[in-house]
Write a protein that holds these residues in place. Sequence first.
Motif, PDB file in Angstrom:
ATOM      1  N   SER A   3       0.821  -1.209   0.000  1.00  0.00           N
ATOM      2  CA  SER A   3       0.000   0.000   0.000  1.00  0.00           C
ATOM      3  C   SER A   3       0.855   1.259   0.000  1.00  0.00           C
ATOM      4  O   SER A   3       0.547   2.234  -0.688  1.00  0.00           O
ATOM      5  N   VAL A   4       1.932   1.246   0.800  1.00  0.00           N
ATOM      6  CA  VAL A   4       2.829   2.401   0.829  1.00  0.00           C
ATOM      7  C   VAL A   4       3.440   2.625  -0.545  1.00  0.00           C
ATOM      8  O   VAL A   4       3.545   3.768  -1.025  1.00  0.00           O
ATOM      9  N   THR A   5       3.839   1.545  -1.209  1.00  0.00           N
ATOM     10  CA  THR A   5       4.438   1.666  -2.538  1.00  0.00           C
ATOM     11  C   THR A   5       3.456   2.284  -3.528  1.00  0.00           C
ATOM     12  O   THR A   5       3.810   3.202  -4.276  1.00  0.00           O
ATOM     13  N   VAL A   6       2.236   1.781  -3.525  1.00  0.00           N
ATOM     14  CA  VAL A   6       1.227   2.296  -4.448  1.00  0.00           C
ATOM     15  C   VAL A   6       0.992   3.785  -4.204  1.00  0.00           C
ATOM     16  O   VAL A   6       0.936   4.591  -5.145  1.00  0.00           O
ATOM     17  N   THR A   7       0.871   4.171  -2.930  1.00  0.00           N
ATOM     18  CA  THR A   7       0.600   5.574  -2.609  1.00  0.00           C
ATOM     19  C   THR A   7       1.774   6.471  -2.975  1.00  0.00           C
ATOM     20  O   THR A   7       1.597   7.548  -3.567  1.00  0.00           O
ATOM     21  N   VAL A   8       2.980   6.038  -2.617  1.00  0.00           N
ATOM     22  CA  VAL A   8       4.167   6.854  -2.890  1.00  0.00           C
ATOM     23  C   VAL A   8       4.382   7.009  -4.396  1.00  0.00           C
ATOM     24  O   VAL A   8       4.661   8.111  -4.883  1.00  0.00           O
ATOM     25  N   ILE A   9       4.239   5.914  -5.143  1.00  0.00           N
ATOM     26  CA  ILE A   9       4.430   5.992  -6.591  1.00  0.00           C
ATOM     27  C   ILE A   9       3.365   6.888  -7.219  1.00  0.00           C
ATOM     28  O   ILE A   9       3.652   7.682  -8.123  1.00  0.00           O
ATOM     29  N   PRO A  19       3.732   8.593   2.081  1.00  0.00           N
ATOM     30  CA  PRO A  19       4.022   9.770   1.259  1.00  0.00           C
ATOM     31  C   PRO A  19       4.556  10.950   2.070  1.00  0.00           C
ATOM     32  O   PRO A  19       5.384  11.721   1.579  1.00  0.00           O
ATOM     33  N   ILE A  20       4.088  11.081   3.313  1.00  0.00           N
ATOM     34  CA  ILE A  20       4.572  12.178   4.153  1.00  0.00           C
ATOM     35  C   ILE A  20       6.052  11.985   4.462  1.00  0.00           C
ATOM     36  O   ILE A  20       6.849  12.938   4.407  1.00  0.00           O
ATOM     37  N   PHE A  21       6.431  10.752   4.780  1.00  0.00           N
ATOM     38  CA  PHE A  21       7.837  10.471   5.084  1.00  0.00           C
ATOM     39  C   PHE A  21       8.723  10.720   3.864  1.00  0.00           C
ATOM     40  O   PHE A  21       9.774  11.367   3.963  1.00  0.00           O
ATOM     41  N   VAL A  22       8.286  10.212   2.711  1.00  0.00           N
ATOM     42  CA  VAL A  22       9.079  10.411   1.498  1.00  0.00           C
ATOM     43  C   VAL A  22       9.172  11.903   1.179  1.00  0.00           C
ATOM     44  O   VAL A  22      10.232  12.401   0.773  1.00  0.00           O
ATOM     45  N   GLY A  23       8.085  12.649   1.359  1.00  0.00           N
ATOM     46  CA  GLY A  23       8.125  14.090   1.134  1.00  0.00           C
ATOM     47  C   GLY A  23       9.106  14.791   2.060  1.00  0.00           C
ATOM     48  O   GLY A  23       9.821  15.711   1.632  1.00  0.00           O
ATOM     49  N   TRP A  24       9.163  14.333   3.323  1.00  0.00           N
ATOM     50  CA  TRP A  24      10.119  14.913   4.270  1.00  0.00           C
ATOM     51  C   TRP A  24      11.549  14.637   3.838  1.00  0.00           C
ATOM     52  O   TRP A  24      12.416  15.516   3.914  1.00  0.00           O
TER      53      TRP A  24
END
Length: 357
Positions: free
Chosen positions: A191-197, A320-325
């Motif tokens: 789920s994290v992968t789908v959201t981040v991508i 997505p919040i973590f990747v954005g940070w």
Amino acid sequence: GLARLEGGLIAPIAGWLIDRYGPRRLLYFGITTMGFSFFLLSRITALWMLYAVFLLIATASSFGGGRPISVAVANWFIRKRARALGILLAGIGLGGSAVVIVGWITETYGWRTSALIAALAYWVIGLPLVSLIHHRPEQRGLHPDGMPIPVVDNATATPESQEPLEVELTPRQALRSPSFWLLAVAFASWSVTVTVIAVYHIPFLIEEMGASSVRAASLASVTLLLSVPGRIIFGWIGDMVNIRVLLAALLLVQGIGVLTMSLIPSIEWAPLYIVVLGPAYGGSAALRQALVAHFYGRRNFGTISGLLQFVDLPGTVMGPIFVGWVVDSLGSYRVGIQSVALFLALGAVALFIARRP
């Protein structure tokens, strides 16, 4: 983000209602509400109305989207469940291509007209099709896959045939099993992968690779398009091999695709990760649902699936919040994307450890 949060919070309740009252009733409610939501969208005049309508759409989609149909498919198939779910999700994936038509209508006639047409489509096309949905084959005097479930004779059975074709666990039993939490880790990684991508794929190609917006959007679309055959092919394979091991392998392949994405030196190398990531993503989407039914049975499939989505919610929202940070801190998408690949590897390990209750 609000839609995903709302959908995750309501998932266990929606799943329980579908298991209790059947998908048809909930589809009638969900599709009617979806049409009403898009009608309201065509009439909004303030920002708070937009937020309210999107929350309503997120709620309605839990009842009028893929969830109740997946429950029906999981109940109608056992031996061929993975391929049936793969075909279902391939149809949903192809439906996403309608965004081109929606875009043309919006550009030509405006977004209000586009929303109104969507409302009419739900009511005129969606509602009549609901009458074709039945919860379980037994309600029609039939059997899953068109044949009775065999009863294992312990006196003559071989060790390989001792495992029942189907098990039935309650949600309470599922929550108490270690496999549920291992699946939660694995599904959260997906789920994290789908959201981040979904959030960062196009910005990565534009800002990191120097692609034009049109080229970046086209590459992202190709990735999703390649997921469609992956859903059918790996769904078909999943009915012939150990579905748990196959899903774990696909998570590893997704991780390799995501890692490759973070390492490409230029946009010309993009096809290298797209041909890996797209099919693996599609195949894992179908196998996730089939694995839940294989582990916990048909009777409470909707509830247990909803509980897994609820448990995955923190990762889905925070990913997505973590990747954005990370992007803001380092000025690059690469490390954030690589962290997603690492999470996928962790999810694969969890699946390799998990065992059917």
